[in-house]
Design a protein around this motif. Structure first.
Motif, PDB file in Angstrom:
ATOM      1  N   ALA A 184       0.817  -1.214   0.000  1.00  0.00           N
ATOM      2  CA  ALA A 184       0.000   0.000   0.000  1.00  0.00           C
ATOM      3  C   ALA A 184       0.851   1.265   0.000  1.00  0.00           C
ATOM      4  O   ALA A 184       0.508   2.261  -0.648  1.00  0.00           O
ATOM      5  CB  ALA A 184      -0.931  -0.004   1.210  1.00  0.00           C
ATOM      6  N   VAL A 185       1.984   1.253   0.717  1.00  0.00           N
ATOM      7  CA  VAL A 185       2.789   2.462   0.831  1.00  0.00           C
ATOM      8  C   VAL A 185       3.731   2.648  -0.352  1.00  0.00           C
ATOM      9  O   VAL A 185       4.165   3.776  -0.641  1.00  0.00           O
ATOM     10  CB  VAL A 185       3.584   2.464   2.153  1.00  0.00           C
ATOM     11  CG1 VAL A 185       4.876   1.651   2.043  1.00  0.00           C
ATOM     12  CG2 VAL A 185       3.885   3.883   2.624  1.00  0.00           C
ATOM     13  N   LEU A 186       4.055   1.575  -1.044  1.00  0.00           N
ATOM     14  CA  LEU A 186       5.075   1.650  -2.088  1.00  0.00           C
ATOM     15  C   LEU A 186       4.776   2.692  -3.167  1.00  0.00           C
ATOM     16  O   LEU A 186       5.669   3.489  -3.508  1.00  0.00           O
ATOM     17  CB  LEU A 186       5.287   0.263  -2.702  1.00  0.00           C
ATOM     18  CG  LEU A 186       6.428   0.125  -3.698  1.00  0.00           C
ATOM     19  CD1 LEU A 186       7.762   0.525  -3.064  1.00  0.00           C
ATOM     20  CD2 LEU A 186       6.498  -1.315  -4.228  1.00  0.00           C
ATOM     21  N   ASN A 195      11.337 -11.668   6.291  1.00  0.00           N
ATOM     22  CA  ASN A 195      12.738 -11.443   5.922  1.00  0.00           C
ATOM     23  C   ASN A 195      12.927 -11.482   4.407  1.00  0.00           C
ATOM     24  O   ASN A 195      13.631 -10.644   3.827  1.00  0.00           O
ATOM     25  CB  ASN A 195      13.628 -12.494   6.584  1.00  0.00           C
ATOM     26  CG  ASN A 195      13.716 -12.343   8.086  1.00  0.00           C
ATOM     27  OD1 ASN A 195      13.301 -11.325   8.644  1.00  0.00           O
ATOM     28  ND2 ASN A 195      14.248 -13.352   8.752  1.00  0.00           N
ATOM     29  N   GLY A 196      12.304 -12.464   3.752  1.00  0.00           N
ATOM     30  CA  GLY A 196      12.394 -12.550   2.298  1.00  0.00           C
ATOM     31  C   GLY A 196      11.769 -11.350   1.619  1.00  0.00           C
ATOM     32  O   GLY A 196      12.327 -10.801   0.646  1.00  0.00           O
ATOM     33  N   LEU A 197      10.618 -10.938   2.097  1.00  0.00           N
ATOM     34  CA  LEU A 197       9.951  -9.746   1.576  1.00  0.00           C
ATOM     35  C   LEU A 197      10.858  -8.527   1.691  1.00  0.00           C
ATOM     36  O   LEU A 197      10.979  -7.724   0.757  1.00  0.00           O
ATOM     37  CB  LEU A 197       8.654  -9.522   2.370  1.00  0.00           C
ATOM     38  CG  LEU A 197       7.958  -8.170   2.259  1.00  0.00           C
ATOM     39  CD1 LEU A 197       7.378  -7.980   0.872  1.00  0.00           C
ATOM     40  CD2 LEU A 197       6.863  -8.050   3.320  1.00  0.00           C
ATOM     41  N   THR A 198      11.510  -8.391   2.835  1.00  0.00           N
ATOM     42  CA  THR A 198      12.368  -7.235   3.093  1.00  0.00           C
ATOM     43  C   THR A 198      13.501  -7.147   2.078  1.00  0.00           C
ATOM     44  O   THR A 198      13.735  -6.095   1.467  1.00  0.00           O
ATOM     45  CB  THR A 198      12.937  -7.324   4.524  1.00  0.00           C
ATOM     46  OG1 THR A 198      11.849  -7.288   5.466  1.00  0.00           O
ATOM     47  CG2 THR A 198      13.899  -6.188   4.802  1.00  0.00           C
ATOM     48  N   VAL A 199      14.219  -8.249   1.884  1.00  0.00           N
ATOM     49  CA  VAL A 199      15.377  -8.227   0.993  1.00  0.00           C
ATOM     50  C   VAL A 199      14.941  -8.035  -0.462  1.00  0.00           C
ATOM     51  O   VAL A 199      15.554  -7.259  -1.214  1.00  0.00           O
ATOM     52  CB  VAL A 199      16.207  -9.510   1.162  1.00  0.00           C
ATOM     53  CG1 VAL A 199      17.361  -9.539   0.175  1.00  0.00           C
ATOM     54  CG2 VAL A 199      16.739  -9.616   2.594  1.00  0.00           C
ATOM     55  N   ALA A 200      13.876  -8.730  -0.876  1.00  0.00           N
ATOM     56  CA  ALA A 200      13.419  -8.605  -2.258  1.00  0.00           C
ATOM     57  C   ALA A 200      12.931  -7.193  -2.565  1.00  0.00           C
ATOM     58  O   ALA A 200      13.228  -6.628  -3.628  1.00  0.00           O
ATOM     59  CB  ALA A 200      12.312  -9.626  -2.527  1.00  0.00           C
ATOM     60  N   ALA A 247      13.920  -4.495  -1.038  1.00  0.00           N
ATOM     61  CA  ALA A 247      15.105  -3.627  -1.037  1.00  0.00           C
ATOM     62  C   ALA A 247      15.806  -3.669  -2.391  1.00  0.00           C
ATOM     63  O   ALA A 247      16.220  -2.628  -2.926  1.00  0.00           O
ATOM     64  CB  ALA A 247      16.057  -4.044   0.077  1.00  0.00           C
ATOM     65  N   MET A 248      15.940  -4.865  -2.952  1.00  0.00           N
ATOM     66  CA  MET A 248      16.599  -5.008  -4.253  1.00  0.00           C
ATOM     67  C   MET A 248      15.824  -4.293  -5.353  1.00  0.00           C
ATOM     68  O   MET A 248      16.405  -3.625  -6.213  1.00  0.00           O
ATOM     69  CB  MET A 248      16.752  -6.487  -4.603  1.00  0.00           C
ATOM     70  CG  MET A 248      17.751  -7.230  -3.739  1.00  0.00           C
ATOM     71  SD  MET A 248      17.922  -8.956  -4.228  1.00  0.00           S
ATOM     72  CE  MET A 248      18.788  -8.774  -5.791  1.00  0.00           C
ATOM     73  N   GLU A 249      14.512  -4.415  -5.330  1.00  0.00           N
ATOM     74  CA  GLU A 249      13.688  -3.809  -6.377  1.00  0.00           C
ATOM     75  C   GLU A 249      13.657  -2.290  -6.308  1.00  0.00           C
ATOM     76  O   GLU A 249      13.480  -1.623  -7.338  1.00  0.00           O
ATOM     77  CB  GLU A 249      12.243  -4.324  -6.283  1.00  0.00           C
ATOM     78  CG  GLU A 249      12.029  -5.693  -6.862  1.00  0.00           C
ATOM     79  CD  GLU A 249      10.549  -6.021  -7.028  1.00  0.00           C
ATOM     80  OE1 GLU A 249      10.266  -7.146  -7.437  1.00  0.00           O
ATOM     81  OE2 GLU A 249       9.688  -5.147  -6.747  1.00  0.00           O
ATOM     82  N   ASN A 250      13.816  -1.740  -5.092  1.00  0.00           N
ATOM     83  CA  ASN A 250      13.498  -0.326  -4.918  1.00  0.00           C
ATOM     84  C   ASN A 250      14.660   0.557  -4.498  1.00  0.00           C
ATOM     85  O   ASN A 250      14.480   1.760  -4.296  1.00  0.00           O
ATOM     86  CB  ASN A 250      12.359  -0.194  -3.891  1.00  0.00           C
ATOM     87  CG  ASN A 250      11.064  -0.771  -4.417  1.00  0.00           C
ATOM     88  OD1 ASN A 250      10.415  -0.163  -5.264  1.00  0.00           O
ATOM     89  ND2 ASN A 250      10.703  -1.951  -3.942  1.00  0.00           N
ATOM     90  N   ALA A 251      15.861  -0.004  -4.379  1.00  0.00           N
ATOM     91  CA  ALA A 251      17.002   0.795  -3.939  1.00  0.00           C
ATOM     92  C   ALA A 251      17.265   1.979  -4.865  1.00  0.00           C
ATOM     93  O   ALA A 251      17.540   3.103  -4.406  1.00  0.00           O
ATOM     94  CB  ALA A 251      18.248  -0.076  -3.824  1.00  0.00           C
ATOM     95  N   VAL A 283      14.622  -0.538   2.492  1.00  0.00           N
ATOM     96  CA  VAL A 283      13.758  -1.512   3.173  1.00  0.00           C
ATOM     97  C   VAL A 283      14.642  -2.403   4.035  1.00  0.00           C
ATOM     98  O   VAL A 283      15.523  -3.104   3.526  1.00  0.00           O
ATOM     99  CB  VAL A 283      12.955  -2.373   2.177  1.00  0.00           C
ATOM    100  CG1 VAL A 283      11.929  -3.223   2.929  1.00  0.00           C
ATOM    101  CG2 VAL A 283      12.265  -1.500   1.135  1.00  0.00           C
ATOM    102  N   ASN A 284      14.428  -2.359   5.333  1.00  0.00           N
ATOM    103  CA  ASN A 284      15.199  -3.147   6.283  1.00  0.00           C
ATOM    104  C   ASN A 284      14.263  -3.816   7.280  1.00  0.00           C
ATOM    105  O   ASN A 284      13.062  -3.538   7.307  1.00  0.00           O
ATOM    106  CB  ASN A 284      16.185  -2.243   7.038  1.00  0.00           C
ATOM    107  CG  ASN A 284      17.272  -1.682   6.145  1.00  0.00           C
ATOM    108  OD1 ASN A 284      18.151  -2.405   5.696  1.00  0.00           O
ATOM    109  ND2 ASN A 284      17.222  -0.380   5.881  1.00  0.00           N
TER     110      ASN A 284
END
Length: 262
Positions: A128-130, A165-170, A172-176, A182-183
């Motif tokens: 929702a926030v993205l 944890n998986g959601l966080t890393v994925a 982060a990769m998509e949106n850096a 995203v942490n």
């Protein structure tokens, strides 16, 4: 509210699960550091927490929402943006094991309830926030995971937090490259006042007490410090990752368990 460094001056910050425990502590500390805070929870207690911030001179609004479904999460984020003007930081704190028992003692409904509680509020609120953060050209998301991804007597909860944890890393990769960090913080056992609204309202028997004590003993045994943390120790880590002090940190799962890395 003064007395702390104003790391969040001028920032709009949303904290979910903010009526009690870690979420409430995060909201209080963020407000004391200058944030305009939206406290989100499905409990009416969230209004008390927001009122306490306002009474101390801070800026806060309470939002009632059930975040286990997409409609509730989307509505809460939209309401937060309307109240705050934007969303710079999202702290996803909803979660927590409902039952403590060996996996073979969980039934289908209990397993689904654990996943709905400890994965979907984070998943839906991130989604929702993205778009808001993409439109704004940046933002910070901190998900509250758990070191219980390696623990006993709460396998469904552990599975949900592993997914966080998986959601966080994925994410982060998509949106850096969009300026969105995203942490996650993975708390260990944490001392907190007795919950005014318990996660599990069913009667507890001797087996439940034994299984719960096993969790307590395992949590302390696997912590190098052999103790539980405090609410402030957890909030400090969350707010570090949320702040610009962590501007070169993304895709990180930070264990805060006295040495237990989960």
């Amino acid at each position: 509210m003064t007395g702390r460094a104003q790391r969040f001056a001028g920032k709009a910050l949303v904290v979910t699960g903010a009526a009690q425990g870690i979420g409430r502590q995060v909201a209080m500390q963020a407000a004391s550091e200058g944030a305009h805070v939206a406290l989100v929870d499905r409990s009416e207690l969230v209004k008390e927490a927001a009122a306490e911030i306002v009474a101390a001179g801070g800026r806060a609004v309470a939002i009632l929402a059930d975040l286990e479904g997409w409609a509730g999460a989307r509505g809460a984020i939209e309401e937060a943006r309307a109240a705050l003007g934007r969303v710079d930081v999202l702290v996803n704190n909803v979660g927590g094991a409902i039952w403590m028992r060996p996996f073979e003692h969980f039934d289908e409904a209990q397993i689904e309830a654990e996943i709905r509680r400890s994965l979907f509020p984070t998943l839906w609120c991130c989604r929702a926030v993205l778009p808001l953060m993409i439109e704004a050209g940046g933002g910070s998301i901190v998900n509250v995971s758990s070191i219980a991804t390696r623990g006993i007597n709460r396998v469904p909860y552990s599975a949900a937090k592993g997914a966080v944890n998986g959601l966080t890393v994925a994410m982060a990769m998509e949106n850096a490259e969009r300026g969105i960090r995203v942490n996650a913080v993975a708390p260990g056992g944490t001392e907190a006042p007795a919950r005014r609204i318990p996660r599990n309202t069913s009667a507890q028997d001797e087996r439940d007490a034994t299984w719960m004590q096993e969790v307590v003993e395992q949590t302390k045994a696997t912590s190098f410090m052999k103790r539980y943390g405090t609410l402030e120790e957890q909030a400090n880590a969350i707010l570090f990752l949320a702040s610009d002090e962590a501007s070169y940190v993304t895709g990180t799962i930070l264990p805060v368990g006295g040495g237990d890395s989960g």
